[in-house]
Motif scaffolding. Structure first.
Motif, PDB file in Angstrom:
ATOM      1  N   PHE A 299       0.846  -1.079   0.138  1.00 13.66           N
ATOM      2  CA  PHE A 299      -0.011   0.134  -0.123  1.00 13.66           C
ATOM      3  C   PHE A 299       1.165   1.032   0.472  1.00 13.66           C
ATOM      4  CE2 PHE A 299      -2.819   3.182   1.883  1.00 13.66           C
ATOM      5  CZ  PHE A 299      -3.916   2.307   1.376  1.00 13.66           C
ATOM      6  N   LYS A 300       1.506   1.178  -0.961  1.00 16.13           N
ATOM      7  CA  LYS A 300       2.017   3.055  -1.117  1.00 16.13           C
ATOM      8  C   LYS A 300       0.787   4.483  -1.201  1.00 16.13           C
ATOM      9  CE  LYS A 300       4.677   0.386  -4.118  1.00 16.13           C
ATOM     10  NZ  LYS A 300       6.047   0.394  -5.434  1.00 16.13           N
ATOM     11  N   ILE A 301       1.546   5.163  -0.330  1.00 16.48           N
ATOM     12  CA  ILE A 301       0.703   6.148   0.038  1.00 16.48           C
ATOM     13  C   ILE A 301       2.035   7.341  -0.646  1.00 16.48           C
ATOM     14  CG2 ILE A 301       0.013   8.296   1.359  1.00 16.48           C
ATOM     15  CD1 ILE A 301       0.013   5.577   3.671  1.00 16.48           C
ATOM     16  N   ASP A 302       1.591   8.636  -1.457  1.00 16.70           N
ATOM     17  CA  ASP A 302       1.678  10.395  -2.206  1.00 16.70           C
ATOM     18  C   ASP A 302       1.232   9.983  -0.879  1.00 16.70           C
ATOM     19  OD1 ASP A 302       2.482  11.985  -3.213  1.00 16.70           O
ATOM     20  OD2 ASP A 302       1.254  11.112  -5.191  1.00 16.70           O
ATOM     21  N   HIS A 303       3.158  10.827  -0.736  1.00 19.56           N
ATOM     22  CA  HIS A 303       3.440  11.963   0.349  1.00 19.56           C
ATOM     23  C   HIS A 303       2.941  13.148   0.601  1.00 19.56           C
ATOM     24  CE1 HIS A 303       4.966   9.398   3.324  1.00 19.56           C
ATOM     25  NE2 HIS A 303       5.782   8.878   2.041  1.00 19.56           N
ATOM     26  N   ASP A 304       3.003  14.131  -0.605  1.00 20.56           N
ATOM     27  CA  ASP A 304       2.819  15.292  -1.935  1.00 20.56           C
ATOM     28  C   ASP A 304       0.684  15.124  -1.044  1.00 20.56           C
ATOM     29  OD1 ASP A 304       4.966  15.728  -1.474  1.00 20.56           O
ATOM     30  OD2 ASP A 304       5.467  15.029  -3.166  1.00 20.56           O
ATOM     31  N   LYS A 305       0.555  14.687  -1.755  1.00 13.35           N
ATOM     32  CA  LYS A 305      -1.158  14.788  -1.778  1.00 13.35           C
ATOM     33  C   LYS A 305      -1.962  14.590  -0.661  1.00 13.35           C
ATOM     34  CE  LYS A 305      -1.680  12.836  -6.705  1.00 13.35           C
ATOM     35  NZ  LYS A 305      -2.197  11.973  -7.192  1.00 13.35           N
ATOM     36  N   ALA A 306      -1.126  14.055   0.181  1.00 16.40           N
ATOM     37  CA  ALA A 306      -1.082  13.195   1.236  1.00 16.40           C
ATOM     38  C   ALA A 306      -1.458  14.815   1.859  1.00 16.40           C
ATOM     39  CB  ALA A 306      -0.911  12.413   1.886  1.00 16.40           C
ATOM     40  N   ASN A 307      -0.283  15.797   2.182  1.00 20.77           N
ATOM     41  CA  ASN A 307       0.392  16.830   2.959  1.00 20.77           C
ATOM     42  C   ASN A 307      -0.980  17.939   2.293  1.00 20.77           C
ATOM     43  OD1 ASN A 307       2.107  15.251   3.881  1.00 20.77           O
ATOM     44  ND2 ASN A 307       3.569  15.855   2.965  1.00 20.77           N
ATOM     45  N   ARG A 308      -1.041  17.547   1.062  1.00 20.66           N
ATOM     46  CA  ARG A 308      -2.047  18.745   0.306  1.00 20.66           C
ATOM     47  C   ARG A 308      -3.392  18.973   0.567  1.00 20.66           C
ATOM     48  NH1 ARG A 308       1.338  18.060  -4.500  1.00 20.66           N
ATOM     49  NH2 ARG A 308      -0.907  16.949  -4.941  1.00 20.66           N
ATOM     50  N   LEU A 309      -3.944  17.361   0.885  1.00 17.86           N
ATOM     51  CA  LEU A 309      -4.908  17.289   1.549  1.00 17.86           C
ATOM     52  C   LEU A 309      -4.893  17.134   3.275  1.00 17.86           C
ATOM     53  CD1 LEU A 309      -6.464  13.844  -0.732  1.00 17.86           C
ATOM     54  CD2 LEU A 309      -7.205  17.065  -0.534  1.00 17.86           C
ATOM     55  N   GLY A 310      -4.139  18.053   4.090  1.00 14.46           N
ATOM     56  CA  GLY A 310      -4.003  18.041   5.346  1.00 14.46           C
ATOM     57  C   GLY A 310      -4.029  16.268   5.721  1.00 14.46           C
ATOM     58  N   ILE A 311      -3.351  14.804   4.964  1.00 14.45           N
ATOM     59  CA  ILE A 311      -3.895  13.249   5.816  1.00 14.45           C
ATOM     60  C   ILE A 311      -2.658  13.297   5.932  1.00 14.45           C
ATOM     61  CG2 ILE A 311      -4.675  11.443   5.501  1.00 14.45           C
ATOM     62  CD1 ILE A 311      -6.502  12.401   3.136  1.00 14.45           C
ATOM     63  N   SER A 312      -2.471  13.011   7.638  1.00 17.11           N
ATOM     64  CA  SER A 312      -1.420  12.135   8.316  1.00 17.11           C
ATOM     65  C   SER A 312      -1.301  10.370   7.759  1.00 17.11           C
ATOM     66  CB  SER A 312      -1.121  12.948   9.917  1.00 17.11           C
ATOM     67  OG  SER A 312      -1.677  12.053   9.786  1.00 17.11           O
ATOM     68  N   MET A 313      -0.025  10.134   8.114  1.00 13.42           N
ATOM     69  CA  MET A 313      -0.008   8.869   7.876  1.00 13.42           C
ATOM     70  C   MET A 313      -0.261   8.075   9.101  1.00 13.42           C
ATOM     71  SD  MET A 313       2.240   8.535   5.373  1.00 13.42           S
ATOM     72  CE  MET A 313       1.038   9.719   5.096  1.00 13.42           C
TER      73      MET A 313
END
Length: 702
Positions: A299-313
């Motif tokens: 399960f690979k997470i795109d950190h840039d997109k997650a940060n822009r949406l305000g979603i943390s690990m």
């Protein structure tokens, strides 16, 4: 032996004394030999020592007590119970029949032995051929640690693919249960799902007691294995539990490959060995514990997109743990009882990996977005297990040999394959029953050699010669040859029980040689026989006790040969080795030992002649002016001429002496003892000594 003297007219009391004296040293030799055979077994370490230590000490103690009884209680009972044949007390028809039978056997044996000794090189050639055949048969006979016992239960190991779930495993074990239920001998069937993980299960069938079924566990196993192998959803293996304790369980063959290389190279080597094992036709089933077939989802997470949406690990991890983890989060009360709260999405919403990206998660603005906006899912394959053996990367090949094949054959095949194909840096080891076989299989072979050395030294010390022990033990390979015939024919295998039987044969077969060689030596020393004449006479006289002891031992093995139930296989192996070895070994011993005796035995007549020739002449000694004779012949001549003994008046009638009731041989012993212990001087003492020198008693009296 005492009965033989009674048949010759000796009184039972005198016959008991003379017979016991005659076989005293053979009994001592046989007792020490048998005790020395079992003594080394008591000091064997490992599983073999644990199993047979009490056995060895018990038999050694029983043999020693038996030897003491043989020289004490048995002669006394013979003097009381055995009677001489007379007109009023004639033996029964069975006794007369047996006597005629043994006399006929004795005459035929003497004729055959005489003809055999005319062709002694042929006998030695046959002996050499038997020795060579014995070694060849031992190397070609099937080997295993212990025979497979009918323990009344069969186990089944079930393995499903790595992508399968618990439902898949339950379906497989249900089919196995239905197959087991069709066995007429079944008493109970059980199945355990999830042994270790959700991909493995364990099942078994408990058979009825032995007296309630006609087939043994091997026949049932042979019927079940094809049916179990045909179950499509799983890989199943039916096997019986190990015959000996101490094993870790599992299939009988467990071949462990170890290396410092990575697991992918290890898997390639293991796959090559497993392919060769299947192509060999030696195994009914084989499997390995290292396969690159376990599916893994990344399960690979795109950190840039997650940060822009305000979603943390942490948000993503906690959401997936709540949706899929099945973890306990709280308690709630219902009608006075507390229940756990375990949140999890329904099963139909988590059947495949696509659902991972369809779950929604809340952003920092409060909106719900699917995980596909910030993550992607990929599938890779990983090894199903990463195991270590003795701190090395390892993989295990498990297998079950076909019926008729043994663990020893399987291990030899795998060792040969490893020597041919293993790259540098790869080694092998064993687990379970295979490890026991490798560690314990040859233990009793060294014990056999050690016992043989001890017996040779014991006999050499007793006979003060290295020739006589060699003659006594020369027929031992013939008994080994006889014992290996049923093993090579497939009735049994070379295992720890048959090896115990082979060790026992050393002491049993050496008894025949002791009886013949000891008596032949006495005939040479006391009767002046030559080597051939002495051994022919000794073998004929000792034929009856040799045949009787052999028959007694073979008949004693019959209960072991026909045993049924628990432990029957191990008892049969011991019984068939001793029965076949004693029967065939005795037939060879009766001809081989006399032939070898004529070559290797000491010629006592030549030795005595050399001793007399080397002894310096002694000057005549005068007594009262008379010159003593230098030789026994001169003394006899002078005695006839009246030169040594002055004329004496006619002896007066004497009262009955207490020894008058003794036989002539016993009276001879008494008169000689009286002459030697009295205080007589002069011609009387010399006459007693000279007469004792001239007297020649038969071997029994000596």
């Amino acid at each position: 032996n005492i009965h033989r003297h009674i048949e010759r007219g000796t009184r039972p009391f005198d016959a008991a004394i003379l017979g016991a004296r005659e076989i005293l040293y053979p009994i001592i030799a046989m007792t020490t030999t048998l005790a020395a055979v079992y003594a080394p077994i008591a000091f064997v370490s490992g599983l073999t020592g644990v199993l047979f230590r009490e056995f060895a000490l018990t038999l050694a103690g029983a043999v020693i007590v038996s030897g003491v009884i043989a020289v004490t209680l048995s002669p006394m009972m013979c003097s009381k119970l055995l009677k001489a044949e007379n007109e009023h007390d004639k033996p029964g028809w069975l006794t007369r029949h047996l006597d005629r039978l043994f006399e006929g056997l004795k005459r035929r044996y003497q004729r055959r032995l005489n003809r055999t000794l005319n062709y002694r090189p042929v006998t030695l050639l046959v002996l050499a051929g038997v020795i060579a055949a014995t070694g060849l048969m031992y190397m070609t006979t099937q080997k295993e640690l212990a025979p497979e016992e009918d323990q009344g239960i069969l186990f089944t190991f079930v393995k499903t693919p790595q992508y399968a779930n618990l439902d898949y495993l339950e379906e497989a074990t249900q089919q196995i249960y239905r197959v087991f239920s069709t066995v007429p001998e079944k008493d109970h069937v059980f199945a355990i799902n999830g042994m270790g993980d959700v991909h493995q299960g364990f099942a078994g069938v408990l058979l009825k007691p032995w007296d309630e079924r006609t087939r043994n566990h091997k026949a049932v196993l042979q019927e079940l294995q094809p049916k179990i192998a045909g179950i499509a959803p799983a890989l199943a293996l039916v096997f019986s539990p190990p015959a000996l304790p101490g094993s870790t369980g599992g299939p009988p063959v467990q071949f462990v490959i170890t290396t410092t290389r990575d697991f992918r190279q290890l898997a390639d080597v293991l796959a090559d060995v497993e392919k060769s094992a299947r192509e060999s036709g030696m195994f009914i089933f084989s499997d390995s514990d290292l396969r690159f077939e376990t599916p893994q989802i990344e399960f690979k997470i795109d950190h840039d997109k997650a940060n822009r949406l305000g979603i943390s690990m942490a948000d993503i991890g906690n959401s997936l743990a709540t949706l899929l983890g099945g973890n306990y989060v709280n308690l709630f009360d219902l009608y006075g009882r507390s229940y756990q709260v375990i949140p999890q999405v329904p099963r139909e919403f988590r059947l495949n990996e696509d659902w991972l990206t369809r779950y929604q998660i809340r952003t920092s603005s409060g909106m719900l977005v699917p995980l596909s906006n910030v993550a992607t899912v990929t599938k890779v394959v990983q090894p199903n297990a990463l195991t270590n053996f003795q701190q090395l990367n390892s993989a295990t090949l498990s297998a079950v040999p076909f019926p008729g094949r043994t663990v020893g054959e399987a291990i030899d095949f795998l060792k040969k394959k490893a020597a041919e194909s293993f790259p540098e840096g790869f080694t092998y080891d064993f687990q379970g029953e295979s490890r026991q076989f490798v560690q314990e299989g040859d233990t009793l072979v060294y014990t056999f050699v050690f016992a043989l050395v001890i017996i040779f030294l014991v006999l050499a010390a007793q006979y003060e010669s290295f020739r006589d022990p060699l003659i006594i033990l020369i027929a031992l390979p013939t008994s080994m040859f006889g014992a290996l015939i049923p093993l090579n024919a497939g009735l049994a295998t070379v295992n720890i029980y048959t090896q115990i039987g082979l060790v026992t044969l050393i002491g049993l077969i050496s008894k025949h040689g002791i009886l013949m060689v000891d008596f032949a030596n006495k005939l040479q020393e006391e009767q002046g026989y030559g080597r051939r004449e002495a051994i022919e006479h000794a073998a004929a006289i000792r034929l009856r006790p040799i045949l009787m002891t052999t028959a007694a031992m073979v008949v004693a093995m019959v209960p072991l040969l026909i045993a049924k139930g628990a432990g029957a296989a191990s008892r049969f192996d011991i019984g068939v080795v001793i029965a076949a070895g004693m029967t065939i070994g005795t037939m060879f011993t009766l001809f081989v030992t006399p032939a070898v005796y004529t070559f290797l035995a000491r010629d006592h007549q030549k030795a005595m002649a050399r001793a007399r020739a080397e002894t310096p002449a002694v000057a005549p000694v005068s007594f009262r002016g008379e010159v003593l004779a230098e030789t026994l012949e001169e003394a006899d001549a002078e005695a006839k001429a009246g030169l040594l003994f002055p004329a004496e008046p006619e002896p007066e009638p004497q009262r009955e002496h207490p020894d008058d009731h003794l036989s002539p041989e016993a009276r001879g012993f008494s008169s000689a003892a009286s002459a030697s212990s009295s205080g007589a001087h002069g011609p009387e003492r010399r006459a007693a000594k000279r007469q004792s020198r001239r007297r020649r008693f038969p071997p029994a009296a000596e």
